[in-house]
Motif scaffolding. Structure first.
Motif, PDB file in Angstrom:
ATOM      1  N   ASP A  10       0.962  -1.193   0.149  1.00  0.00           N
ATOM      2  CA  ASP A  10       0.023   0.065   0.024  1.00  0.00           C
ATOM      3  C   ASP A  10       1.049   1.062  -0.055  1.00  0.00           C
ATOM      4  N   PRO A  11       0.794   2.058  -1.034  1.00  0.00           N
ATOM      5  CA  PRO A  11       1.798   3.472  -1.274  1.00  0.00           C
ATOM      6  C   PRO A  11       1.628   4.425  -0.295  1.00  0.00           C
ATOM      7  N   LYS A  12       0.520   4.163   0.921  1.00  0.00           N
ATOM      8  CA  LYS A  12      -0.030   5.221   1.607  1.00  0.00           C
ATOM      9  C   LYS A  12       1.098   5.429   2.604  1.00  0.00           C
ATOM     10  N   GLY A  13       2.058   4.591   2.975  1.00  0.00           N
ATOM     11  CA  GLY A  13       2.934   4.510   4.036  1.00  0.00           C
ATOM     12  C   GLY A  13       4.391   5.204   3.451  1.00  0.00           C
ATOM     13  N   ARG A  14       4.929   6.105   4.135  1.00  0.00           N
ATOM     14  CA  ARG A  14       6.139   6.819   3.744  1.00  0.00           C
ATOM     15  C   ARG A  14       7.056   5.950   3.371  1.00  0.00           C
ATOM     16  N   GLN A  15       7.430   4.779   4.074  1.00  0.00           N
ATOM     17  CA  GLN A  15       8.592   3.784   3.763  1.00  0.00           C
ATOM     18  C   GLN A  15       8.388   3.113   2.508  1.00  0.00           C
ATOM     19  N   THR A  16       7.072   2.733   2.210  1.00  0.00           N
ATOM     20  CA  THR A  16       6.563   2.198   1.083  1.00  0.00           C
ATOM     21  C   THR A  16       6.972   3.135  -0.180  1.00  0.00           C
ATOM     22  N   ARG A  17       6.531   4.282  -0.116  1.00  0.00           N
ATOM     23  CA  ARG A  17       6.614   5.272  -1.138  1.00  0.00           C
ATOM     24  C   ARG A  17       8.188   5.289  -1.424  1.00  0.00           C
ATOM     25  N   LYS A  18       8.828   5.323  -0.454  1.00  0.00           N
ATOM     26  CA  LYS A  18      10.342   5.453  -0.440  1.00  0.00           C
ATOM     27  C   LYS A  18      10.882   4.195  -1.343  1.00  0.00           C
ATOM     28  N   LEU A  19      10.180   2.966  -1.063  1.00  0.00           N
ATOM     29  CA  LEU A  19      10.901   2.016  -1.860  1.00  0.00           C
ATOM     30  C   LEU A  19      10.288   1.860  -3.317  1.00  0.00           C
ATOM     31  N   LEU A  20       8.981   2.346  -3.413  1.00  0.00           N
ATOM     32  CA  LEU A  20       8.415   2.162  -4.901  1.00  0.00           C
ATOM     33  C   LEU A  20       9.059   3.472  -5.684  1.00  0.00           C
ATOM     34  N   GLU A 157       4.066   0.757 -21.662  1.00  0.00           N
ATOM     35  CA  GLU A 157       4.688   1.658 -20.842  1.00  0.00           C
ATOM     36  C   GLU A 157       5.955   1.809 -21.047  1.00  0.00           C
ATOM     37  N   ARG A 158       6.303   3.342 -21.014  1.00  0.00           N
ATOM     38  CA  ARG A 158       7.819   3.604 -21.065  1.00  0.00           C
ATOM     39  C   ARG A 158       7.872   4.477 -19.784  1.00  0.00           C
ATOM     40  N   LYS A 159       9.300   4.175 -19.104  1.00  0.00           N
ATOM     41  CA  LYS A 159       9.597   5.171 -18.162  1.00  0.00           C
ATOM     42  C   LYS A 159      10.993   5.470 -18.241  1.00  0.00           C
ATOM     43  N   THR A 160      11.500   6.734 -17.594  1.00  0.00           N
ATOM     44  CA  THR A 160      12.633   7.163 -17.518  1.00  0.00           C
ATOM     45  C   THR A 160      13.045   7.079 -16.137  1.00  0.00           C
ATOM     46  N   LEU A 161      13.603   6.199 -15.609  1.00  0.00           N
ATOM     47  CA  LEU A 161      13.876   6.279 -14.069  1.00  0.00           C
ATOM     48  C   LEU A 161      15.073   6.949 -13.871  1.00  0.00           C
ATOM     49  N   ARG A 162      15.255   7.893 -12.840  1.00  0.00           N
ATOM     50  CA  ARG A 162      16.167   8.729 -12.486  1.00  0.00           C
ATOM     51  C   ARG A 162      16.220   8.704 -10.961  1.00  0.00           C
ATOM     52  N   PHE A 163      17.190   8.253 -10.240  1.00  0.00           N
ATOM     53  CA  PHE A 163      17.359   7.752  -8.984  1.00  0.00           C
ATOM     54  C   PHE A 163      18.926   8.082  -8.359  1.00  0.00           C
ATOM     55  N   SER A 164      18.982   8.211  -7.155  1.00  0.00           N
ATOM     56  CA  SER A 164      20.224   8.472  -6.479  1.00  0.00           C
ATOM     57  C   SER A 164      20.878   6.844  -6.313  1.00  0.00           C
ATOM     58  N   LYS A 165      22.195   6.705  -6.478  1.00  0.00           N
ATOM     59  CA  LYS A 165      22.877   5.682  -6.560  1.00  0.00           C
ATOM     60  C   LYS A 165      22.690   5.259  -5.066  1.00  0.00           C
ATOM     61  N   LEU A 166      22.817   6.262  -4.145  1.00  0.00           N
ATOM     62  CA  LEU A 166      22.973   5.771  -2.806  1.00  0.00           C
ATOM     63  C   LEU A 166      21.685   6.151  -2.399  1.00  0.00           C
ATOM     64  N   ALA A 167      20.737   5.055  -1.740  1.00  0.00           N
ATOM     65  CA  ALA A 167      19.430   5.550  -1.413  1.00  0.00           C
ATOM     66  C   ALA A 167      19.344   6.162  -0.152  1.00  0.00           C
ATOM     67  N   THR A 168      20.396   6.395   0.561  1.00  0.00           N
ATOM     68  CA  THR A 168      20.332   7.324   1.683  1.00  0.00           C
ATOM     69  C   THR A 168      20.746   8.671   1.331  1.00  0.00           C
ATOM     70  N   ASN A 169      21.123   8.816   0.241  1.00  0.00           N
ATOM     71  CA  ASN A 169      21.432  10.329  -0.320  1.00  0.00           C
ATOM     72  C   ASN A 169      20.961  10.836  -1.545  1.00  0.00           C
ATOM     73  N   PRO A 170      19.632  11.177  -1.553  1.00  0.00           N
ATOM     74  CA  PRO A 170      18.918  11.298  -2.583  1.00  0.00           C
ATOM     75  C   PRO A 170      19.356  12.287  -3.645  1.00  0.00           C
ATOM     76  N   LYS A 171      20.371  13.195  -3.317  1.00  0.00           N
ATOM     77  CA  LYS A 171      21.017  14.314  -3.971  1.00  0.00           C
ATOM     78  C   LYS A 171      22.424  13.749  -4.487  1.00  0.00           C
ATOM     79  N   GLY A 172      22.669  12.471  -4.238  1.00  0.00           N
ATOM     80  CA  GLY A 172      23.992  12.008  -4.729  1.00  0.00           C
ATOM     81  C   GLY A 172      23.948  11.533  -6.368  1.00  0.00           C
ATOM     82  N   ARG A 173      24.835  10.959  -6.547  1.00  0.00           N
ATOM     83  CA  ARG A 173      25.059  10.420  -8.092  1.00  0.00           C
ATOM     84  C   ARG A 173      23.960   9.786  -8.719  1.00  0.00           C
ATOM     85  N   GLN A 174      23.418  10.384  -9.832  1.00  0.00           N
ATOM     86  CA  GLN A 174      22.289  10.085 -10.225  1.00  0.00           C
ATOM     87  C   GLN A 174      22.320   8.834 -11.348  1.00  0.00           C
ATOM     88  N   VAL A 175      21.510   7.966 -11.171  1.00  0.00           N
ATOM     89  CA  VAL A 175      21.403   6.716 -12.375  1.00  0.00           C
ATOM     90  C   VAL A 175      20.129   7.009 -13.102  1.00  0.00           C
TER      91      VAL A 175
END
Length: 224
Positions: A10-20, A157-175
Motif C-alpha cells: 500500500d503506497p500510503k506509507g512513507r517507507q513504502t513510497r520510498k521503496l516504490l 509503458e515507457r519510463k525514464t527512471l532517475r534515482f540516486s545511486k545511494l538510497a540514503t543520499n537522494p542528492k547523490g550521483r544519479q542513475v
C-alpha cells in the motif's frame, strides 16, 4: 530450489513510497530478504507493477533462492498483506518446446553506438533505444537468444527512471535508466534456454527491476 514471491504494498506509507520511488532502495530491500551470502553469489530478480486493478495497491515480484523471507519487506513497510510464496521449479519443470504463454516483462533496451572517429574495435557507448520500432526489433532479437519467439507484442509503458545511486543520499550521483514494459504472447523454442532466462533474467538493469519475465497461461487469469 527457486521460489516466486509476490507482495502487495500500500503506497500510503512513507517507507513504502520510498521503496516504490527509488529502484536502488527497492533493490536493497529485496536483498534484505535473503542471507547475505546468497545475494553475493546468486541472481535475484524483482519487478514492481503499478496500481493493481480495482485498488491502489502495488505488486512486487521476486524470483530467487528458497531462502527468500519476504516478511523483511513487509516489516519495513508496515504492510499487513501476507506475502505469497510458491515453488518456481514446478513451473520450470512444466515448460516445453512449442508451448505458448502470455507474458509481461520490463526491460532496458540499449544498443552500443560508436563515437565517430573512435579506434577500430572500440566498443560503443551503450545508449537507450527510443521509438517503438527500434524497441520492438530489439526485443525480437533478444528473444531469440532467450529461447522464445514473440507471437504478439505490445509496448504498454515507457519510463525514464532517475534515482540516486545511494538510497540514503537522494542528492547523490544519479542513475538514469530507460525502461519499456512489454506484454503479449510468446512461443517456447528452446525450453532449456528459456528456463535459464526466467531464472537469470533478460537484458540489463536487473538490479533495478528489469529482466523478470512473468507468464500466464492463455485463456487463464493466473500468472506465474
Amino acid at each position: 530450489m527457486t521460489t516466486f514471491t509476490r507482495l502487495h504494498l500500500d503506497p500510503k506509507g512513507r517507507q513504502t513510497r520510498k521503496l516504490l520511488g527509488n529502484p536502488q532502495a527497492m533493490h536493497a530491500a529485496v536483498l534484505s530478504c535473503f542471507p547475505k551470502e546468497v545475494g553475493d553469489k546468486e541472481r535475484i530478480l524483482w519487478r514492481h507493477d503499478g496500481k493493481l486493478r480495482g485498488s491502489d495497491e502495488h505488486a512486487v515480484y521476486i524470483v530467487g533462492p528458497d531462502s527468500c523471507d519476504p516478511s523483511k519487506i513487509a516489516e519495513q513497510t508496515g504492510s499487513e498483506n501476507v506475502p505469497q510464496k510458491a515453488s518456481y521449479d514446478r513451473l520450470l519443470d512444466a515448460l516445453a518446446n512449442g508451448q505458448q504463454w502470455h507474458f509481461e516483462v520490463v526491460l532496458n533496451p540499449v544498443a552500443a553506438k560508436k563515437t565517430p572517429g573512435a579506434p577500430r574495435g572500440t566498443r560503443g557507448k551503450l545508449t537507450a533505444l527510443v521509438g517503438e520500432e527500434a524497441q520492438l526489433e530489439w526485443f525480437s532479437t533478444k528473444a531469440k537468444s532467450c529461447g522464445f519467439t514473440p507471437l504478439e507484442t505490445l509496448i504498454v509503458e515507457r519510463k525514464t527512471l532517475r534515482f540516486s545511486k545511494l538510497a540514503t543520499n537522494p542528492k547523490g550521483r544519479q542513475v538514469v535508466i530507460g525502461t519499456v514494459r512489454y506484454r503479449g504472447t510468446l512461443q517456447i523454442d528452446d525450453a532449456e534456454m528459456f528456463k535459464k532466462s526466467l531464472v537469470e533474467g533478460i537484458g540489463r538493469g536487473k538490479a533495478y527491476g528489469c529482466g523478470l519475465l512473468t507468464l500466464a497461461k492463455p485463456k487463464a487469469s493466473t500468472s506465474a
